[in-house]
Design an enzyme around this catalytic site. Structure first.
Site, PDB file in Angstrom:
ATOM      1  N   SER A  54      -6.773  -6.332  -9.040  1.00  0.00           N
ATOM      2  CA  SER A  54      -5.413  -6.063  -8.219  1.00  0.00           C
ATOM      3  C   SER A  54      -4.261  -5.482  -8.603  1.00  0.00           C
ATOM      4  O   SER A  54      -3.707  -6.092  -9.704  1.00  0.00           O
ATOM      5  CB  SER A  54      -5.343  -7.450  -7.282  1.00  0.00           C
ATOM      6  OG  SER A  54      -4.155  -7.203  -6.250  1.00  0.00           O
ATOM      7  N   LYS A 105     -10.527 -11.031   4.930  1.00  0.00           N
ATOM      8  CA  LYS A 105      -9.532 -10.393   5.984  1.00  0.00           C
ATOM      9  C   LYS A 105      -9.933 -10.887   7.387  1.00  0.00           C
ATOM     10  O   LYS A 105      -9.012 -10.878   8.142  1.00  0.00           O
ATOM     11  CB  LYS A 105      -9.481  -8.846   5.921  1.00  0.00           C
ATOM     12  CG  LYS A 105      -8.939  -8.295   4.792  1.00  0.00           C
ATOM     13  CD  LYS A 105      -8.532  -6.954   4.912  1.00  0.00           C
ATOM     14  CE  LYS A 105      -8.090  -6.171   3.860  1.00  0.00           C
ATOM     15  NZ  LYS A 105      -7.773  -4.531   4.103  1.00  0.00           N
ATOM     16  N   LYS A 118     -22.558   0.987  14.274  1.00  0.00           N
ATOM     17  CA  LYS A 118     -20.965   0.354  13.924  1.00  0.00           C
ATOM     18  C   LYS A 118     -19.853   1.594  14.267  1.00  0.00           C
ATOM     19  O   LYS A 118     -19.002   1.073  14.779  1.00  0.00           O
ATOM     20  CB  LYS A 118     -21.000   0.198  12.290  1.00  0.00           C
ATOM     21  CG  LYS A 118     -21.563  -1.208  12.167  1.00  0.00           C
ATOM     22  CD  LYS A 118     -20.703  -1.851  10.891  1.00  0.00           C
ATOM     23  CE  LYS A 118     -21.998  -2.126   9.875  1.00  0.00           C
ATOM     24  NZ  LYS A 118     -21.027  -2.390   8.389  1.00  0.00           N
ATOM     25  N   ASP A 157      -2.112  -3.005   7.422  1.00  0.00           N
ATOM     26  CA  ASP A 157      -2.932  -1.671   7.155  1.00  0.00           C
ATOM     27  C   ASP A 157      -2.633  -0.445   7.913  1.00  0.00           C
ATOM     28  O   ASP A 157      -2.468   0.586   7.505  1.00  0.00           O
ATOM     29  CB  ASP A 157      -4.479  -2.016   7.071  1.00  0.00           C
ATOM     30  CG  ASP A 157      -4.907  -2.760   5.929  1.00  0.00           C
ATOM     31  OD1 ASP A 157      -4.395  -2.831   4.821  1.00  0.00           O
ATOM     32  OD2 ASP A 157      -5.922  -3.586   5.920  1.00  0.00           O
ATOM     33  N   SER A 162      -1.692  -5.630  -6.775  1.00  0.00           N
ATOM     34  CA  SER A 162      -0.426  -6.123  -5.870  1.00  0.00           C
ATOM     35  C   SER A 162       0.411  -7.023  -6.840  1.00  0.00           C
ATOM     36  O   SER A 162       1.544  -6.783  -6.812  1.00  0.00           O
ATOM     37  CB  SER A 162      -1.040  -6.899  -4.781  1.00  0.00           C
ATOM     38  OG  SER A 162      -1.845  -5.915  -3.941  1.00  0.00           O
TER      39      SER A 162
HETATM   40  P1  ATR Z   1     -13.555  -1.949   4.443  1.00  0.00           P
HETATM   41  O1  ATR Z   1     -12.760  -3.380   4.866  1.00  0.00           O
HETATM   42  O2  ATR Z   1     -12.770  -1.745   3.100  1.00  0.00           O
HETATM   43  O3  ATR Z   1     -13.265  -1.122   5.676  1.00  0.00           O
HETATM   44  P2  ATR Z   1     -16.238  -2.526   4.835  1.00  0.00           P
HETATM   45  O4  ATR Z   1     -15.857  -3.191   6.178  1.00  0.00           O
HETATM   46  O5  ATR Z   1     -17.139  -3.258   4.118  1.00  0.00           O
HETATM   47  O6  ATR Z   1     -14.898  -2.488   3.959  1.00  0.00           O
HETATM   48  O7  ATR Z   1     -16.634  -1.028   5.336  1.00  0.00           O
HETATM   49  C1  ATR Z   1     -17.207  -0.114   4.459  1.00  0.00           C
HETATM   50  C2  ATR Z   1     -17.441   1.281   4.982  1.00  0.00           C
HETATM   51  O8  ATR Z   1     -18.054   1.899   3.807  1.00  0.00           O
HETATM   52  C3  ATR Z   1     -18.611   1.031   6.245  1.00  0.00           C
HETATM   53  O9  ATR Z   1     -18.339   2.199   7.178  1.00  0.00           O
HETATM   54  C4  ATR Z   1     -19.828   1.278   5.479  1.00  0.00           C
HETATM   55  O10 ATR Z   1     -21.030   1.926   6.199  1.00  0.00           O
HETATM   56  P3  ATR Z   1     -21.995   0.916   7.026  1.00  0.00           P
HETATM   57  O11 ATR Z   1     -21.218   0.674   8.161  1.00  0.00           O
HETATM   58  O12 ATR Z   1     -23.124   1.866   7.238  1.00  0.00           O
HETATM   59  O13 ATR Z   1     -22.414   0.025   6.180  1.00  0.00           O
HETATM   60  C5  ATR Z   1     -19.266   2.517   4.451  1.00  0.00           C
HETATM   61  N1  ATR Z   1     -20.138   2.771   3.310  1.00  0.00           N
HETATM   62  C6  ATR Z   1     -20.363   1.774   2.202  1.00  0.00           C
HETATM   63  N2  ATR Z   1     -20.998   2.250   1.274  1.00  0.00           N
HETATM   64  C7  ATR Z   1     -21.428   3.734   1.682  1.00  0.00           C
HETATM   65  C8  ATR Z   1     -22.700   4.489   1.267  1.00  0.00           C
HETATM   66  N3  ATR Z   1     -23.014   4.387   0.426  1.00  0.00           N
HETATM   67  N4  ATR Z   1     -22.519   5.494   2.156  1.00  0.00           N
HETATM   68  C9  ATR Z   1     -22.124   5.826   3.200  1.00  0.00           C
HETATM   69  N5  ATR Z   1     -21.331   4.816   3.849  1.00  0.00           N
HETATM   70  C10 ATR Z   1     -20.901   3.650   2.937  1.00  0.00           C
END
Ligand code: ATR
Length: 273
Positions: free
Chosen positions: A15, A66, A155, A102, A17
């Site tokens: 981190s 979070k 989603k 954020d 921060s």
């Molecule tokens: P954050 O809190 O940082 O937004 P998160 O809630 O885990 O993290 O969200 C991650 C995002 O990255 C999601 O939109 C995820 O897609 P899915 O909803 O299909 O899981 C996306 N993501 C992660 N890895 C990915 C990959 N290899 N290709 C496409 N999208 C990906």
């Protein structure tokens, strides 16, 4: 007595921060400290008790807590209830108040660079917690419409329903259906975690031009493949570190009630790369 602050999450050792906030304390001669504190998934409740016991004055929350952290708040501001996730907490005599910085952190670089959002068409890739804060930001600044592209369509659809309830025209598509349409958007954001491990961008940016604003929320590495592709098209770039800095500045101001020393914090952050 000096005040104490922390960031909680897992992993936490990388981190940035603690560096950013410590630089601000030094700049303003504040007798405060800020540490990273690893709390694994499933151990949040005990971790929060520990922080209360040492009378922590405030803390930031990162992955994976979070959303779960919402349960342990006594009160929250509207950014937090609207987004449904918390990344900043203040502790006044044992009363924990939650905020989500954020959204403001995301918007900060647009304000600093005087880039317009009102009336724009937005393409948002991703539908996680960060994407939800970004949707709230675009609604606040009155973008015209938002297309949400996500690997998992359900989603994306659920986030686009949220966008509609707060006043945006919205639709959801699968990532692979985006590529030929990028030229239709004024602002394109990567809000997925793709890029953190130097992976190639999930969409092609062929068809964008120098008027397109391209924003990657991944901040390490600074020059992701997505950013490199945008640079090759001479687009207007906003880096992930700018959002990180924006949200840190906002947290600082919530806790200390004075203007944050932006430049000292930026220098500390960029020194971390
Ligand atoms: P954050 O809190 O940082 O937004 P998160 O809630 O885990 O993290 O969200 C991650 C995002 O990255 C999601 O939109 C995820 O897609 P899915 O909803 O299909 O899981 C996306 N993501 C992660 N890895 C990915 C990959 N290899 N290709 C496409 N999208 C990906």
């Amino acid at each position: 007595m000096g005040k104490s602050f922390a960031v909680i999450g897992d992993p936490i050792d990388h981190s940035l921060s603690p560096n950013i906030h410590s630089a601000a304390f030094r700049e303003l001669n504040l007798d405060s400290s800020y540490i990273g504190y690893r709390i694994p998934k499933g151990e949040l409740e005990g971790g929060i008790q520990g922080l209360k016991k040492i009378k922590i004055d405030g803390f930031n929350i990162t992955i994976p807590h979070k959303i779960e952290m919402m349960k342990y708040l006594d009160t929250m501001d509207e950014s937090c209830s609207l987004i449904g996730a918390v990344n900043t907490v203040s502790n006044k005599d044992g009363i924990l108040k939650g905020y989500n910085t954020d959204m403001d952190g995301f918007l900060e670089p647009f304000k600093k660079k005087e880039l317009n959002i009102k009336g724009t068409k937005v393409l948002l890739i991703g539908s996680g917690g960060a994407a939800r804060a970004i949707v709230a930001g675009f609604a606040k600044e009155k973008a015209k419409s938002i297309t949400i592209a996500n690997r998992t369509l359900e989603k994306g659809t659920s986030l686009s329903e949220f966008a509609k309830t707060i006043g945006l025209e919205a639709n959801a598509v699968k990532i692979e259906d985006v590529n030929d349409t990028v030229r239709n958007y004024d602002i394109i954001i990567n809000a997925t975690s793709v890029g953190l491990k130097n992976e190639p961008s999930v969409i092609s940016l062929d068809g964008i031009n120098e008027k397109t604003i391209v924003y990657d929320i991944v901040y390490a590495p600074m020059n992701t493949d997505f950013i490199k592709k945008a640079k090759a098209k001479k687009a207007t770039i906003i880096y992930g570190y700018e959002m990180l800095l924006g949200q840190a500045v906002r947290s600082f101001e919530i806790w200390h009630g004075v203007e944050a020393p932006y430049n000292a914090m930026k220098k500390a952050l960029l020194g971390g790369f």
